[in-house]
Design a protein around this motif. Structure first.
Motif, PDB file in Angstrom:
ATOM      1  N   GLU A  76      46.539  30.194 -98.485  1.00 65.66           N
ATOM      2  CA  GLU A  76      46.276  31.372 -97.608  1.00 65.66           C
ATOM      3  C   GLU A  76      45.825  31.577 -95.814  1.00 65.66           C
ATOM      4  O   GLU A  76      47.163  32.932 -96.047  1.00 65.66           O
ATOM      5  CB  GLU A  76      45.842  31.888 -98.923  1.00 65.66           C
ATOM      6  CG  GLU A  76      45.541  31.850-100.191  1.00 65.66           C
ATOM      7  CD  GLU A  76      44.124  32.969-101.135  1.00 65.66           C
ATOM      8  OE1 GLU A  76      45.051  33.229-102.620  1.00 65.66           O
ATOM      9  OE2 GLU A  76      43.268  32.228-101.103  1.00 65.66           O
ATOM     10  N   ARG A 119      49.120  31.290 -94.639  1.00 68.16           N
ATOM     11  CA  ARG A 119      50.352  31.939 -94.352  1.00 68.16           C
ATOM     12  C   ARG A 119      50.054  33.731 -93.586  1.00 68.16           C
ATOM     13  O   ARG A 119      51.234  34.294 -93.762  1.00 68.16           O
ATOM     14  CB  ARG A 119      50.377  32.107 -96.121  1.00 68.16           C
ATOM     15  CG  ARG A 119      51.836  33.461 -96.628  1.00 68.16           C
ATOM     16  CD  ARG A 119      51.733  33.355 -97.721  1.00 68.16           C
ATOM     17  NE  ARG A 119      52.615  34.496 -98.609  1.00 68.16           N
ATOM     18  CZ  ARG A 119      52.797  36.019 -98.627  1.00 68.16           C
ATOM     19  NH1 ARG A 119      51.373  35.674 -98.673  1.00 68.16           N
ATOM     20  NH2 ARG A 119      53.710  36.298 -98.930  1.00 68.16           N
ATOM     21  N   TYR A 120      48.536  33.345 -94.131  1.00 71.39           N
ATOM     22  CA  TYR A 120      48.554  35.119 -93.680  1.00 71.39           C
ATOM     23  C   TYR A 120      48.581  35.154 -91.567  1.00 71.39           C
ATOM     24  O   TYR A 120      48.902  36.221 -91.287  1.00 71.39           O
ATOM     25  CB  TYR A 120      46.651  35.623 -93.922  1.00 71.39           C
ATOM     26  CG  TYR A 120      46.330  36.494 -93.086  1.00 71.39           C
ATOM     27  CD1 TYR A 120      46.231  37.631 -93.497  1.00 71.39           C
ATOM     28  CD2 TYR A 120      45.442  36.347 -92.177  1.00 71.39           C
ATOM     29  CE1 TYR A 120      46.051  38.626 -92.993  1.00 71.39           C
ATOM     30  CE2 TYR A 120      44.560  37.212 -91.337  1.00 71.39           C
ATOM     31  CZ  TYR A 120      44.967  38.857 -92.318  1.00 71.39           C
ATOM     32  OH  TYR A 120      44.557  39.300 -91.273  1.00 71.39           O
ATOM     33  N   LYS A 163      52.303  35.813 -91.047  1.00 75.67           N
ATOM     34  CA  LYS A 163      51.914  37.020 -91.273  1.00 75.67           C
ATOM     35  C   LYS A 163      51.624  37.379 -90.310  1.00 75.67           C
ATOM     36  O   LYS A 163      53.229  38.744 -89.572  1.00 75.67           O
ATOM     37  CB  LYS A 163      51.323  38.074 -92.675  1.00 75.67           C
ATOM     38  CG  LYS A 163      53.211  37.046 -94.248  1.00 75.67           C
ATOM     39  CD  LYS A 163      53.818  37.836 -93.751  1.00 75.67           C
ATOM     40  CE  LYS A 163      53.788  39.371 -94.130  1.00 75.67           C
ATOM     41  NZ  LYS A 163      53.568  39.830 -95.642  1.00 75.67           N
ATOM     42  N   ASN A 188      53.860  40.405 -88.211  1.00 75.49           N
ATOM     43  CA  ASN A 188      53.719  41.544 -87.685  1.00 75.49           C
ATOM     44  C   ASN A 188      53.463  42.315 -86.491  1.00 75.49           C
ATOM     45  O   ASN A 188      54.561  43.196 -85.991  1.00 75.49           O
ATOM     46  CB  ASN A 188      52.330  41.893 -88.640  1.00 75.49           C
ATOM     47  CG  ASN A 188      52.411  42.429 -89.797  1.00 75.49           C
ATOM     48  OD1 ASN A 188      51.500  42.786 -90.800  1.00 75.49           O
ATOM     49  ND2 ASN A 188      54.103  41.673 -90.923  1.00 75.49           N
ATOM     50  N   GLU A 237      44.066  38.378 -96.133  1.00 74.62           N
ATOM     51  CA  GLU A 237      44.747  38.884 -97.767  1.00 74.62           C
ATOM     52  C   GLU A 237      46.317  39.518 -97.211  1.00 74.62           C
ATOM     53  O   GLU A 237      46.485  39.782 -96.181  1.00 74.62           O
ATOM     54  CB  GLU A 237      43.999  40.758 -97.851  1.00 74.62           C
ATOM     55  CG  GLU A 237      44.482  40.820 -99.088  1.00 74.62           C
ATOM     56  CD  GLU A 237      43.608  40.293 -99.886  1.00 74.62           C
ATOM     57  OE1 GLU A 237      43.403  41.554-101.348  1.00 74.62           O
ATOM     58  OE2 GLU A 237      42.249  39.744-100.596  1.00 74.62           O
ATOM     59  N   SER A 238      47.159  38.381 -97.658  1.00 77.29           N
ATOM     60  CA  SER A 238      48.409  38.923 -97.442  1.00 77.29           C
ATOM     61  C   SER A 238      49.388  40.170 -98.625  1.00 77.29           C
ATOM     62  O   SER A 238      48.760  39.336 -99.542  1.00 77.29           O
ATOM     63  CB  SER A 238      49.311  37.461 -97.151  1.00 77.29           C
ATOM     64  OG  SER A 238      48.376  36.440 -95.749  1.00 77.29           O
ATOM     65  N   THR A 239      50.127  40.501 -97.914  1.00 79.58           N
ATOM     66  CA  THR A 239      50.859  40.936 -98.612  1.00 79.58           C
ATOM     67  C   THR A 239      52.834  40.872 -98.837  1.00 79.58           C
ATOM     68  O   THR A 239      53.041  39.342 -98.408  1.00 79.58           O
ATOM     69  CB  THR A 239      51.429  42.587 -98.426  1.00 79.58           C
ATOM     70  OG1 THR A 239      51.886  42.637 -97.162  1.00 79.58           O
ATOM     71  CG2 THR A 239      49.703  43.283 -98.096  1.00 79.58           C
ATOM     72  N   GLU A 243      48.911  42.765 -92.605  1.00 82.61           N
ATOM     73  CA  GLU A 243      48.207  41.768 -92.097  1.00 82.61           C
ATOM     74  C   GLU A 243      47.609  42.278 -90.575  1.00 82.61           C
ATOM     75  O   GLU A 243      46.387  41.870 -90.301  1.00 82.61           O
ATOM     76  CB  GLU A 243      49.319  40.678 -92.001  1.00 82.61           C
ATOM     77  CG  GLU A 243      48.928  40.105 -93.588  1.00 82.61           C
ATOM     78  CD  GLU A 243      50.591  40.329 -93.993  1.00 82.61           C
ATOM     79  OE1 GLU A 243      51.080  40.485 -95.296  1.00 82.61           O
ATOM     80  OE2 GLU A 243      51.475  41.577 -93.562  1.00 82.61           O
TER      81      GLU A 243
END
Length: 493
Positions: free
Chosen positions: A14, A17-18, A21, A25, A288-290, A308
């Protein structure tokens, strides 16, 4: 509070991946700065006030869930500790006499909230550091019931790998030297945050101006002289916040790794500089990823949330923080000024705001901006000196040399604030009401920090021990706070 998160801990996958992201972004944000239309037709201002809760003995009341339920107003939100809440004010334009109606609105809102809080055994106090907070208050269930705060606490200590050291010494030799196994001491720091919405092209000048006057702001508004029963800095909140969130053990400090509470290192030329530094220098705390694909959203003509990047930005505690946000489907950027303590009164808070907005507005219009004549190191030294000494500090300013903070404000910055507010279209009645408060503090030499310090000293001279003197002082503070008379007019016992 910052944005709530779903989880209290994160896996390695996680976190990876964050990070990806966040970098994506950042790339999209860079594209948006050149391609997107940002809302900036009217420079809007906003306000957040962090508040403390106390019980009948003026000790912290760990009851924010009960108080917020009783208040039942979405403008009041939770904060880090269970004795903290926050009041959020909707953005609004500054011109005209709107500030006077805002003052009345805030007083009415706090009066209603106070009545509801008293019904569940608490009172509301705006003050930079609650003077009666003691180490034993953090031995029980002190943290608010939000995933964000638990995740932040755990991530900071995982990154640090050892207890946090709090070591602050005051001007008379009083000192707090202790260890903390949580970020609880951070919750003692309650502030006022001022927001200013500007165009991306104007952001750098406004941020530079805000950095340049951070020292004078703190000197004028200092309201945090006591922590754990000791008289420390005039605005102890500055150093305490820095130490209480420090993810660096001593070895990383020695290597020059930057602190999460960050004044900065240089004047900037673009808002992108700050976001890029935040990503480059600071590991993630929350992860926390979306599912949002910001590239696809932008390519389709939409406005990506950049969730993010915003989450990461919210865990780098710059004293003047860049904000990216969306309102009514349109993106905008803001300078979030975070140097001010809460309190003492709503009138004092709005006077601090008027001074800040007026000076910044004028500084960005100067032919030769102050940040071209003031080294960044000097601005940072001014900030540190003001936090330690308050109104008694000495500050360097181009063309004046090193002068007392009160003299700098009276001779130079106060006229600048008046001109800036006038140019912005602020009514004379507003300028006079709020800037007279700033002048009064400089003339009398009394702000929240000096009033608290002198009141406690006099109570001790009459036989009270420090703990009792702090309780009595805070009781008197609450009484005077409700009068909404500015702190420079408060009588000493």
């Amino acid at each position: 509070m910052g944005k709530e998160v779903e989880a209290q801990s994160y896996t390695r996958e996680e976190r990876q991946r964050y990070r990806e992201k966040v970098h994506q972004n950042l790339d999209v944000f860079e594209r948006m700065l050149t391609q997107a239309h940002f809302e900036a037709e009217r420079p809007l201002t906003g306000l957040e006030i962090e508040l403390n809760l106390v019980d009948e003995r003026n000790d912290p009341a760990f009851a924010n869930a009960e108080v917020l339920e009783a208040i039942d107003d979405p403008t009041y939100q939770t904060e880090l500790a269970r004795f903290n809440i926050e009041l959020n004010v909707a953005p609004r334009p500054l011109p005209g006499d709107s500030a006077l109606s805002l003052e009345q609105h805030l007083r009415d809102s706090l009066n209603r909230a106070e009545e509801k809080a008293q019904a569940v055994g608490a009172r509301i106090v705006p003050v930079g550091i609650l003077p009666t907070i003691r180490p034993e208050h953090f031995e029980g269930e002190w943290i608010s019931r939000n995933n964000r705060y638990t995740a932040l606490n755990d991530s900071i200590f995982f990154a640090r790998g050892e207890d946090i050291v709090i070591d602050i010494e005051g001007p008379t030799g009083e000192r707090v030297h202790t260890f903390a196994d949580s970020i609880a001491p951070e919750s003692a720091c309650t502030s006022v945050q001022l927001h200013l919405q500007v165009s991306p092209g104007d952001f750098a000048d406004h941020w530079n101006a805000a950095q340049a006057i951070s020292g004078p702001q703190v000197a004028l508004a200092a309201n945090s002289p006591f922590f754990f029963g000791r008289r420390l800095h005039a605005e102890t909140r500055i150093e305490l916040f820095k130490q209480a969130t420090d993810t660096r053990p001593i070895e990383l400090k020695n290597q020059g790794v930057r602190p999460r509470v960050f004044f900065g290192e240089r004047w900037i030329t673009s808002i992108f500089d700050l976001f890029e530094e935040n990503v480059r220098y600071f590991p993630s705390l929350l992860a926390e990823s979306t599912d949002e694909d910001p590239i696809a959203v932008l390519d389709s003509g939409g406005t990506p949330t950049l969730a993010e990047l915003n989450l990461h930005n919210g865990t780098v505690y710059r004293w003047n923080r860049p904000i990216y946000d969306i309102a009514d489907g349109k993106p905008h950027v803001r300078v979030e000024n975070r140097v001010l303590p809460a309190g003492p009164t709503i009138l004092d808070v709005l006077a601090n705001a008027a001074f800040y907005y007026g000076v910044v507005h004028q500084l960005v219009r100067e032919d030769r901006p102050v940040w071209t004549r003031l080294s960044f190191a000097a601005a940072r030294a001014n900030f540190d000196a003001a936090a330690r000494g308050g109104l008694e500090s000495r500050i360097y300013w181009p063309g004046l040399g090193e002068v007392g903070a009160d003299e700098l404000v009276l001779r130079h910055l106060l006229p600048m604030a008046a001109k800036g507010l006038a140019d912005w279209g602020v009514a004379p009645s507003v300028r006079d009401r709020y800037l007279e408060v700033i002048e009064g503090r400089c003339v009398t030499g009394q702000n929240g920090a000096t009033w608290q310090t002198e009141t406690v000293a006099r109570l001790e001279e009459r036989g009270a021990d420090r703990a009792e003197a702090l309780r009595q002082m805070l009781g008197r503070y609450v009484e005077l706070m409700h009068s909404n008379e500015p702190v420079h007019t408060w009588e000493l016992p």
